[in-house]
Structure formats: structure tokens, C-alpha cells
Design an enzyme around this catalytic site. Structure first.
Site, short mmCIF file in Angstrom:
data_model
loop_
_atom_site.label_atom_id
_atom_site.label_comp_id
_atom_site.label_asym_id
_atom_site.label_seq_id
_atom_site.Cartn_x
_atom_site.Cartn_y
_atom_site.Cartn_z
N LYS A 1 0.85 -1.11 0.11
CA LYS A 1 -0.06 0.07 0.02
C LYS A 1 1.04 1.13 -0.14
CE LYS A 1 -1.78 1.90 4.01
NZ LYS A 1 -1.72 3.32 4.32
N ASN A 2 1.88 1.38 0.89
CA ASN A 2 2.54 2.61 1.10
C ASN A 2 3.50 3.04 0.14
OD1 ASN A 2 1.05 3.21 3.17
ND2 ASN A 2 2.41 2.57 4.93
N ARG B 1 -3.91 10.38 3.27
CA ARG B 1 -2.63 10.91 3.67
C ARG B 1 -1.51 11.24 2.66
NH1 ARG B 1 -1.78 14.00 7.38
NH2 ARG B 1 0.48 14.51 7.68
N CYS C 1 -5.18 8.26 8.84
CA CYS C 1 -5.50 7.73 10.21
C CYS C 1 -5.21 8.60 11.07
CB CYS C 1 -4.76 6.46 10.31
SG CYS C 1 -5.22 5.00 9.63
N ARG D 1 0.14 15.10 12.81
CA ARG D 1 1.11 14.55 11.47
C ARG D 1 1.30 15.71 10.64
NH1 ARG D 1 -1.78 9.16 9.18
NH2 ARG D 1 0.42 8.73 8.54
N PRO D 2 2.52 16.34 11.19
CA PRO D 2 2.88 17.48 10.50
C PRO D 2 3.70 17.61 9.36
CG PRO D 2 4.56 17.02 12.23
CD PRO D 2 3.47 15.95 12.25
N ILE D 3 3.92 18.43 8.36
CA ILE D 3 4.52 18.15 6.86
C ILE D 3 5.65 19.28 7.00
CG2 ILE D 3 2.66 17.17 5.79
CD1 ILE D 3 2.09 19.85 4.36
N ASP D 4 5.99 19.83 8.16
CA ASP D 4 7.34 20.75 8.16
C ASP D 4 8.42 20.31 7.47
OD1 ASP D 4 6.96 18.97 10.64
OD2 ASP D 4 8.99 19.93 10.89
N GLN D 5 8.79 19.14 7.55
CA GLN D 5 9.99 18.54 6.95
C GLN D 5 9.84 18.55 5.47
OE1 GLN D 5 12.97 18.08 8.89
NE2 GLN D 5 11.52 19.11 10.16
N ASP E 1 3.50 0.19 11.87
CA ASP E 1 2.10 -0.21 11.45
C ASP E 1 1.74 -1.54 11.77
OD1 ASP E 1 2.14 2.44 10.32
OD2 ASP E 1 3.02 1.55 8.35
N ILE F 1 6.99 6.30 17.17
CA ILE F 1 6.47 7.07 16.11
C ILE F 1 5.47 7.89 16.29
CG2 ILE F 1 6.30 6.90 13.46
CD1 ILE F 1 9.16 5.75 14.34
N ARG G 1 -9.30 0.29 3.63
CA ARG G 1 -8.12 1.40 2.81
C ARG G 1 -6.81 0.48 2.66
NH1 ARG G 1 -7.23 5.13 6.92
NH2 ARG G 1 -5.44 5.35 5.62
N1 EPU Z 1 6.94 14.12 11.19
C1 EPU Z 1 7.46 15.41 11.34
N2 EPU Z 1 7.49 16.39 10.48
C2 EPU Z 1 7.29 15.89 9.20
C3 EPU Z 1 6.81 14.68 8.76
C4 EPU Z 1 6.91 13.83 10.01
O1 EPU Z 1 7.68 15.61 12.45
O2 EPU Z 1 7.22 16.72 8.26
C5 EPU Z 1 7.20 13.04 12.27
C6 EPU Z 1 5.63 12.36 12.54
O3 EPU Z 1 5.07 13.24 13.25
C7 EPU Z 1 6.00 11.07 13.00
C8 EPU Z 1 7.40 10.69 12.27
O4 EPU Z 1 8.10 11.86 11.74
O5 EPU Z 1 6.38 11.25 14.40
C9 EPU Z 1 7.24 9.56 11.13
O6 EPU Z 1 6.62 10.28 10.14
P1 EPU Z 1 6.62 9.92 8.68
O7 EPU Z 1 6.75 11.06 8.00
O8 EPU Z 1 7.56 8.68 8.73
O9 EPU Z 1 5.13 9.17 8.53
P2 EPU Z 1 4.29 9.16 7.07
O10 EPU Z 1 4.88 9.47 6.01
O11 EPU Z 1 3.03 10.50 7.39
C10 EPU Z 1 4.15 6.68 6.55
C11 EPU Z 1 2.95 5.61 6.49
C12 EPU Z 1 2.47 5.22 7.81
C13 EPU Z 1 3.62 5.05 8.57
C14 EPU Z 1 4.66 5.99 8.84
C15 EPU Z 1 5.84 5.48 9.68
C16 EPU Z 1 2.28 6.37 4.29
C17 EPU Z 1 1.03 6.81 3.36
N3 EPU Z 1 1.86 6.36 5.67
O12 EPU Z 1 3.25 7.83 7.07
O13 EPU Z 1 1.50 4.46 7.35
O14 EPU Z 1 2.86 4.54 9.96
O15 EPU Z 1 5.09 6.31 7.45
O16 EPU Z 1 6.29 4.17 9.02
O17 EPU Z 1 3.35 5.86 3.63
C18 EPU Z 1 -0.18 3.06 7.99
O18 EPU Z 1 -0.02 2.32 6.81
O19 EPU Z 1 -1.37 2.55 8.55
C19 EPU Z 1 0.39 4.09 8.29
C20 EPU Z 1 0.08 4.89 9.04
#
Ligand code: EPU
Length: 420
Positions: free
Chosen positions: A22-23, A93, A117, A122-126, A305, A327, A397
Site C-alpha cells: 500500500k505505502n 494521507r 488515520c 501529522r506535521p509536514i514541516d519537513q 504499522d 513514532i 483502505r
Molecule cells: N514528522 C514530522 N514532520 C514531518 C513529517 C513527519 O515531525 O514533516 C514526524 C511524524 O509526526 C512522525 C514521524 O515523523 O512522528 C514519522 O512520520 P512519517 O513522515 O515517517 O510518516 P508518514 O509518511 O506520514 C508513513 C506511512 C504510515 C507509517 C509511517 C511510519 C504512508 C502513506 N503512511 O506515514 O503508514 O506509519 O510512514 O512508518 O506511507 C499505515 O500504513 O497504517 C500508516 C499510518
């Protein structure tokens, strides 16, 4: 709303096949819009709602998509919009990958903020930090991200946190940046590598995916390719845990055992037998396992996950287990549902303390999010009596045909279609 009705207590025996990840798929489909000529033929695409959602979003931008079972052909040569603002964009997401993909190809993206979820902030600052470092101006207004640049220029970017989303998104944009972009402290998840391989198949020049440093040499254009998505590590891990919890012997086919090492290691520590053979993994268990401690970490650590499915297994393992969720800050919402079934779980901040009980008992429980839903299905499979899992749209999903796969292994599980 549909529900799953499970009569628990049956061991699982047999073979099942794992679908595409999926991811990976939800990043590869947005990445496909970066091909300005030719068609991307992508195979091993899982048949799940998150994928359908991204497919509809691609179509809303002007892509032509043809779906055939587990494959999809995408022609992105006639994209006529850089604005992604449909309900689907807000719902999921991975729609944020359109920011990197559109910004890269068209130097402009207007994308509504994503959903996903409810597992914590779930910030996107990075992601934004990366786009800005490449020279884009990024603004968030009225729930919408606008990213724009005259030119994207390669640079060094060191991420403050290891983020799957930010790594992939900035890699997408950097594919079209002039010169070399070096991304440091990146995520090493198998799906990060898969997206890099897909981009390279379209003509990108990306090296180092799967390590801490990714180096992207910018290219001017990408074209269609043929590609097959990797198997889903999390779906496989979920079935491995279910087999260990129910007892029996299950062979899980179409997996990359290397991606499952952290899960195999924990199941072995608990007393299950796990054997690898090519692209198959077999889990054999008496169902009587001992508790272990888990800390979720970025890959190659134990994946967040599968933390929720694993917590169900730990509710019936002997002794005390402690889970530390490093996480996501709010990924124990399913604990209250497990308690309705007799589990002894105490949540303290980012930790769950689980004292094993001899059995769970059937109840009406809710899938509070995708992986929590899988956790409740496993709880139903091991519980005495009947369990009804409601709100299963979350499960749909991310898990293709979950009831059919468990049914094929001998579980008594049916989907009851309920009128709205
Ligand atoms: N984070 C920040 N700033 C950012 C981005 C992330 O602080 O700009 C923090 C998050 O708050 C979190 C950590 O970094 O504490 C990791 O977040 P990451 O960005 O890796 O997560 P994501 O990309 O939003 C994906 C998967 C998630 C999975 C995580 C961790 C997708 C669509 N989603 O999320 O999958 O839990 O990586 O491996 O790829 C799931 O499939 O059930 C799911 C939630």
C-alpha cells in the site's frame, strides 16, 4: 456500514498470497504523473480504497488510467491541472505526494492538506523545509498548500526527523531540480527504495535509497515505464502475527523475508517457529507464546504499522509485555476495544503495558483506524465466541480481501453488508 462477524478459536492452516505494498503504491501512483510522455504500466497494485482514491485524484488532474485486476496503466502526458482539491485529497494521507510530483514537473502545486488515520499529530514541516531548500515558495492558506518555484536547484538537505513522507516527497521534487540534491537522515523503508526504483525506471537518477543518504541528480523529463510494486511488508506482518496468535501453520507467499526480519525476530523470541524459503515465510505456532517488549522504530526497526496487530497477540501471551510507540503519539486507541474483550492493557502516554490473559471473549468492537482494525480482526479470530468488528471501512483502505484471505486459512469470518 459493513461489518466483519467472526466466530473465533480456530487455528489457521494453509497458504495465502500477499498483495503489493500500500505505502509504495500510494506514492508510486502520484509519482507516475511526472512522466510527460509514454505510459506507466504498473503491476502488483493492491485493490484497496487508498489506491482507488489516488487513482481518482490522478484522473481529476487529467491523467488517463486503465485498471485491470492488479495492474494499472497511466498516461500523464495530458495533465491539465496542478490543483488537487477534491474530497479524496482531503481524505487520505498520501495525497501530499502530489505536492512533490507537481512541483517537480510543473514548478507549481496547489494541494489541499491531507487526511489519514487519527494516530497523532501529522506535521509536514519537513516536506516544506525540503521544498523551500530546493528554491520553492510554500504557503499554507485555508487548508491548502501552494508550492511554487521559477526553478528548482539541487542542494543539501538534512532532515530533522526520519520521515517516510518527507523523504519521498522531496525526492520527487528533487528529481527535476537542476544539479545534485543530497538528502540526509532519510527514511530507509522498503517503499522508499521502491519509489526511487520506480523513478529511476522512468529515467530519474537517484542513488542511495535504503541508506541514510540519497543523492538525486536532476533530469529534465521522465517517460513511461513498466514496473511492479514490492510486496506489502505490513500486510505480510499482520498475517504472520495472526498465525502466531491463532496457532497452526501458515505459509505467506510473495514476500521479501528480509523486510520482515524485525517481526520474525519477535515472533521467534515469543516461541513461534518462523522459516523462510525464497519468497515465502512460514509461521508455525502452538498459540501459547510468551510476552515480549516492543519498541517501534523507523526501518529496519520494528514497524509502527504492525504494532497494533502485535498488541493483540501480546494480550494472550504469558506474562507482561511493554510496547513503546516511538513514532506516533496516539496509536493505542484500539486498547479500549481490546479491553471490551477481556484484555488487560494499560496505556501510559506512549507505552502500553499488557498483562497476558488466558483468553479473549467475543464482543462488538470498532476499527478505530486501519491497523487497529486488523488488530481487532485478529482479536476476533482468537476470542471465544462471536466478535463483530464495525467501522471496517478503515480496514478496506489497506487490506485487500481480508475476510477471504482469513477464510481460506480456515477462519470462520464473514462480511455482513449493511445498508447505510
Ligand atoms: N514528522 C514530522 N514532520 C514531518 C513529517 C513527519 O515531525 O514533516 C514526524 C511524524 O509526526 C512522525 C514521524 O515523523 O512522528 C514519522 O512520520 P512519517 O513522515 O515517517 O510518516 P508518514 O509518511 O506520514 C508513513 C506511512 C504510515 C507509517 C509511517 C511510519 C504512508 C502513506 N503512511 O506515514 O503508514 O506509519 O510512514 O512508518 O506511507 C499505515 O500504513 O497504517 C500508516 C499510518
Amino acid at each position: 456500514m459493513d461489518k466483519l462477524v467472526i466466530n473465533g478459536g480456530k487455528p489457521l492452516y494453509g497458504c495465502i498470497e500477499i498483495n503489493g505494498a500500500k505505502n509504495a503504491a500510494v506514492a508510486i501512483l502520484p509519482a507516475a504523473i511526472m512522466a510527460s510522455e509514454g505510459v506507466c504500466n504498473i503491476d502488483n497494485i493492491p485493490n484497496i480504497e487508498d489506491v482507488h482514491c489516488i487513482e481518482r485524484i490522478n484522473e481529476s488532474l487529467g491523467c488517463t488510467l486503465v485498471r485491470d485486476k492488479n495492474s494499472v496503466s497511466i498516461d500523464s502526458s495530458k495533465i491539465n491541472s496542478v490543483i488537487a482539491n477534491t474530497e479524496d485529497v482531503r481524505k487520505m494521507r498520501a495525497s501530499y505526494y502530489l505536492i512533490g510530483a507537481l512541483l517537480g514537473r510543473f514548478k507549481k502545486a496547489v494541494v489541499e492538506l491531507p487526511g489519514g488515520c487519527p494516530i497523532g499529530v501529522r506535521p509536514i514541516d519537513q516536506h516544506i523545509k525540503g521544498f523551500e531548500a530546493l528554491g520553492a515558495k510554500v504557503e499554507i492558506k485555508h487548508g491548502c498548500v501552494t508550492a511554487e518555484a521559477d526553478r528548482l536547484i539541487g542542494t543539501n538537505i538534512f532532515f530533522d526527523v526520519v520521515s517516510v513522507g518527507a523523504t519521498i516527497n522531496v525526492m520527487l521534487a528533487a528529481t527535476f531540480a537542476e544539479g545534485v540534491t543530497t538528502l540526509e537522515n532519510v527514511a530507509k523503508e522498503p517503499h522508499v527504495v521502491d519509489v526511487a526504483n520506480f523513478l529511476n525506471s522512468m529515467g530519474a537518477n537517484i542513488k542511495g535509497a535504503g541508506t541514510d543518504v540519497i543523492r538525486v541528480v536532476g533530469v529534465e523529463s521522465l517517460k513511461g515505464c513498466s514496473y511492479s510494486v514490492i510486496p506489502d511488508q505490513i500486510e505480510a506482518g499482520t498475517y504472520m502475527i495472526a498465525a502466531a496468535a491463532c496457532g497452526g501453520e501458515v505459509t505467506i507467499q510473495n514476500v521479501i523475508p528480509k523486510h520482515l526480519e524485525s517481526i520474525s525476530a519477535k515472533l521467534i523470541e515469543m516461541g513461534a517457529e518462523v522459516t523462510e524459503d525464497g519468497d515465502c515465510i512460514t509461521v508455525k505456532s502452538s498459540g501459547n507464546l510468551k510476552g515480549v517488549n516492543i519498541k517501534t522504530q523507523p526501518y529496519p526497526g520494528f514497524p509502527t504499522d504492525v504494532q497494533q496487530p502485535m498488541s493483540t497477540l501480546l494480550t494472550v501471551a504469558q506474562g507482561r509485555s511493554i510496547i513503546n510507540e516511538s513514532i506516533w503519539e496516539s496509536r493505542f486507541k484500539h486498547a479500549d476495544e481490546l479491553k471490551k474483550m477481556g484484555a488487560n492493557v494499560k496505556v501510559e502516554g506512549r507505552s502500553a503495558i499488557i498483562d497476558g490473559v488466558s483468553k479473549l471473549t467475543g464482543a462488538i468492537v470498532k476499527a478505530t483506524d486501519l491497523r487497529a482494525g486488523a488488530a481487532m480482526v485478529i482479536a476476533g479470530l482468537i476470542a471465544e465466541g462471536t466478535t463483530e468488528v464495525v467501522s471496517i471501512e478503515h480496514i478496506d483502505r489497506g487490506y485487500p480481501n481480508i475476510e477471504e484471505k482469513f477464510h481460506a486459512l480456515g477462519a470462520d469470518i464473514i462480511r455482513v453488508f449493511c445498508a447505510e
